[in-house]
Design a protein around this motif. Structure first.
Motif, mmCIF file in Angstrom:
data_model
loop_
_atom_site.group_PDB
_atom_site.id
_atom_site.type_symbol
_atom_site.label_atom_id
_atom_site.label_comp_id
_atom_site.label_asym_id
_atom_site.label_seq_id
_atom_site.Cartn_x
_atom_site.Cartn_y
_atom_site.Cartn_z
ATOM 1 N N LYS B 14 -24.913 -34.136 -17.704
ATOM 2 C CA LYS B 14 -23.613 -33.453 -17.818
ATOM 3 C C LYS B 14 -22.828 -33.903 -19.041
ATOM 4 C CE LYS B 14 -22.881 -32.151 -13.028
ATOM 5 N NZ LYS B 14 -22.247 -32.493 -11.744
ATOM 6 N N LYS B 15 -23.039 -35.149 -19.464
ATOM 7 C CA LYS B 15 -22.332 -35.617 -20.665
ATOM 8 C C LYS B 15 -22.793 -34.827 -21.892
ATOM 9 C CE LYS B 15 -21.707 -40.320 -18.986
ATOM 10 N NZ LYS B 15 -22.118 -41.717 -19.193
ATOM 11 N N TRP B 17 -24.265 -31.973 -21.903
ATOM 12 C CA TRP B 17 -23.891 -30.577 -21.719
ATOM 13 C C TRP B 17 -22.430 -30.357 -22.102
ATOM 14 C CZ3 TRP B 17 -20.855 -27.025 -19.192
ATOM 15 C CH2 TRP B 17 -21.363 -25.727 -19.087
ATOM 16 N N SER B 18 -21.577 -31.282 -21.689
ATOM 17 C CA SER B 18 -20.145 -31.148 -21.975
ATOM 18 C C SER B 18 -19.866 -31.292 -23.465
ATOM 19 C CB SER B 18 -19.348 -32.196 -21.193
ATOM 20 O OG SER B 18 -19.525 -31.996 -19.804
#
Lengths: 490, 490
Positions: B14-15, B17-18
């Motif tokens: 998620k990091k 992706w963000s």
């Protein structure tokens, strides 16, 4: 290169700065162009960014300690370390559980507040506000303070500003503003209502007026832009990318114009910060109050002056046919109408600071447990009646009117008055202001502000900045002098 | 939850992706609304983000190895690990010095290329292209490959696509396209020039036409938007925030319309990826070629069909007064004009793939050192003369026309032809297409594409996806059948 001795810090800080740069852009986009279905994803991404930023701050916390007590640092280097330590402090001192608890209650409180406000029902919001105040008291304890717990929270928005400062300022302001207000009202110069308030406008006409006002203010096209959002705001992406928004409510044309001038004031501050401070913690305003001084100076002291009205009058006449029967004097009178109102955001220059004094007293006493949340509506309504002679009919137009507390912002409100106070100090110190406005010489105004205030960014604490610029800290007497000159000479 | 067995990876990813989410927004903003003075700061911030993303990939590289050879994983879990490993590979295998050297040469090459193109002077660009090809060869060695170094680069854009595939496809396409082109030209159906090409339009009229076309295509207002930029593009911020741009050149109205339909095709793909894949490496198209198949299917096979022209004809007539003397048939003929041209981006459906075949041969032979950079203009011009019967007058309209090589993109060009080939396979497999278009039933079209291709995102490699959808990999015969049906039945 002003950061020769702390190169390693400067390099590492670029990560935080870049993450914040992207956060600012995401925030601007959310309020302007984001397709609405993306709101929850953007919320999640913002959360991931907060985590990443926190990680970087904790890394920097180790690094910055190498520089503690180091001598022969430049003002910029000292400022860098001072502001960085301030930014780190919150992450290091406040336990993550408290921050998460506050985040959780805020996300619920915001919705409850909105409903409670619409229904005028304080009881609904009360348990949330109690929880928020309780958490803010704990945060104050973790952050640490001298004398009064409110000082810990005030410092978050206005470095070094204390209850002693606040009490001194409001003790001078309140009786004098009351005196000015009484005298203005005795003259009966301003009508109880004005026909222009309800005249509807075409949005495309107002758009054109606002664009011309931006040109008049010489806002730089290559590093500034204006868009539309539900609530006007200014956001700095970088020193070469500052954006404002306005809104078009469809009537009372002065609202959108003065929001543009107000936000342009914030934007000019950001644009005038010295470029050598870019990508450092100094590339921001000195404090919330100093920032507000810029927006209020441009909006009220410049924007509502006779000289400025003279400049914008042709623009307005050209684009707004409903002004055909009005002259400059009537327009000047209209945009300066003094009239006690229940709502802070509608308040004029004379009555505005009463609204802040009330919130300041409430916050201060809540933090110290001198009063309870359940007493607030009564305290609120009594104050309004005593100072402004009007009493809210329900809590929606009283204690519930502002969003701030539901967002956990306690300590923010006083900075509005500090903005007015410092704007008054600028007015007092700026000798040729009327000439510069008359001639539309706003580059001169910007140069003056840049040299006195803006170029330093956050290099100095607000009090130190004020002493350097004006030889004194927050002095409300200049504001009072300005208001007396403007409103009692009518 | 499709990622039960790899939760830890999902959380950590998620990091990345963000960070990519923010990079996409910054990139969109740079091309649309960014004040120009911020360009260099944005470049620097983008660089910091690349570093942060690389750091996160290296962390994940350790984590992902725990899952190597693990059994009983779902298709999504296997896909997650496969794509993640592909993304990590470049960072792990290619030394940072090579990447930095390439970045440096690219930033210079881009400017040199633009000047060289304008002057039609290949000699100026030659040393840069030599350096780029040299670095790309090195990158291919670091990445590793079987049989041919070009395979390493092709795989970056189209997983598993090789020189064997490419040779097979172009060996079928070239003689057949030549045959189709000859027959079309013999009929003399299309004029050498068309009066509509030079008719100027009002931008606001075209804006309106494009907005109506988006409605016709049922583009979702809550998760999609269209803006204006110098070059049209599609960008996915997230699956609930997909944006396209178009441009208004002021004449030849079909250009902006078909850019809108083309980019909408890309956008529809992104919007149809299953939401359960969000924030994972599977939330993207299966490959560059598969992505292009969607845009080309919408642009050419749907957008240039008789049935679609029938649907848009009233929109065009209503807004563009200069069309008053034209009927549907003439319009259909106009937007499908077959005419050999020197420029790839202006090419029609029949001649387009010649342009790609040429670039494919050049890239392949450059990588293998079968030809030298200095020979390219001659190779280029001879090919154009042999297949299209026209010869560039200078290198600006020949070898220098595309930006790709100056950006270090070698291996990208063939995916344009793969897009056409797969679009042909969709056409061949989709039984009621003409009915669905006639009735404007684009929700049906989207459902069909979603189930066959889009919903899987990058879960499967492109070849596996094609086998699942059509029982075969890239088959150019479907495209040829489509072109023969369309252009030889005139």
């Amino acid at each position: 290169m002003p950061f020769e001795n702390i190169k390693e810090l400067v390099e590492e800080y670029k990560k935080i700065w870049s993450l914040n740069y992207a956060l600012s852009l995401m925030s601007w986009d959310r309020e302007t162009y984001m397709p609405p279905a993306d709101a929850s994803v953007r919320g999640e991404v913002t959360g991931v960014f907060s985590e990443l930023i926190k990680e970087e701050y904790l890394k920097l916390n180790n690094l910055v300690q190498k520089y503690e007590g180091k001598e022969n640092l430049s003002d910029e280097e000292k400022g860098f370390i001072r502001v960085l330590n301030r930014e780190i402090k919150y992450y290091v001192k406040v336990p993550i559980e408290i921050i998460k608890e506050l985040d959780k209650i805020i996300s619920e409180a915001l919705i409850v507040w909105r409903n409670a406000k619409n229904e005028g029902n304080f009881g609904k919001f009360k348990p949330y506000l109690e929880k928020i105040v309780d958490l803010e008291r704990k945060i104050a304890e973790y952050l640490g303070y001298e004398k009064h717990p409110y000082n810990a929270l005030l410092d978050l928005y206005e470095e070094g500003f204390t209850v002693d400062d606040g009490d001194r300022i409001f003790n001078i302001l309140l009786p004098n503003l009351k005196d000015i207000l009484n005298k203005v009202r005795e003259k009966g110069y301003y009508p109880a209502s004005h026909p222009l308030e309800s005249v509807e406008y075409e949005i495309k006409d107002m758009e054109k007026v606002n664009r011309e006002i931006l040109k008049l203010l010489k806002m730089p096209e290559d590093s500034f832009r204006m868009d539309v959002s539900a609530h006007p705001f200014t956001i700095r992406i970088s020193g070469s990318d500052v954006r404002i928004t306005t809104r078009y409510e469809g009537k009372d044309f002065k609202e959108t114009i003065y929001s543009v001038v107000h936000e342009s004031g914030h934007a000019i501050y950001e644009l005038l910060i010295d470029k050598s401070l870019e990508m450092t913690p100094l590339a921001q305003g000195a404090s919330t109050g100093i920032h507000e001084s810029q927006s209020r100076f441009w909006e009220n002291i410049i924007g509502r002056s006779k000289e400025f009205i003279h400049l914008v009058f042709p623009i307005l006449k050209n684009n707004l046919s409903f002004l055909k029967d009005y002259d400059e004097e009537e327009l000047h009178k209209y945009v300066n109408t003094v009239r006690p109102s229940l709502t802070r955001v509608d308040a004029d220059e004379v009555t505005y600071n009463f609204h802040i004094a009330l919130r300041y007293e409430i916050e201060k006493k809540l933090l110290n447990e001198d009063i309870k949340v359940e007493e607030l509506p009564e305290i609120w309504n009594d104050f309004m009646e005593k100072y402004l002679g009007i009493r809210p009919k329900n809590d929606g137009e009283g204690i519930l009117q502002d969003i701030h507390w539901s967002q956990g912002s306690i300590g923010y409100f006083p900075t509005y008055t500090l903005g007015n106070v410092v704007a008054g100090m600028i007015y007092s110190s700026y000798k040729n202001l009327k000439d510069d406005i008359s001639q539309g010489n706003f580059d001169n105004v910007k140069s003056w502000l840049r040299e006195k205030i803006c170029k330093y960014g956050a290099t100095y604490s607000p009090k130190e900045l004020l002493i350097r610029a004006f030889g004194k800290t927050y002095d409300p007497n200049d504001l009072l002098k300005y208001l007396r000159e403007k409103y009692l000479s009518i």
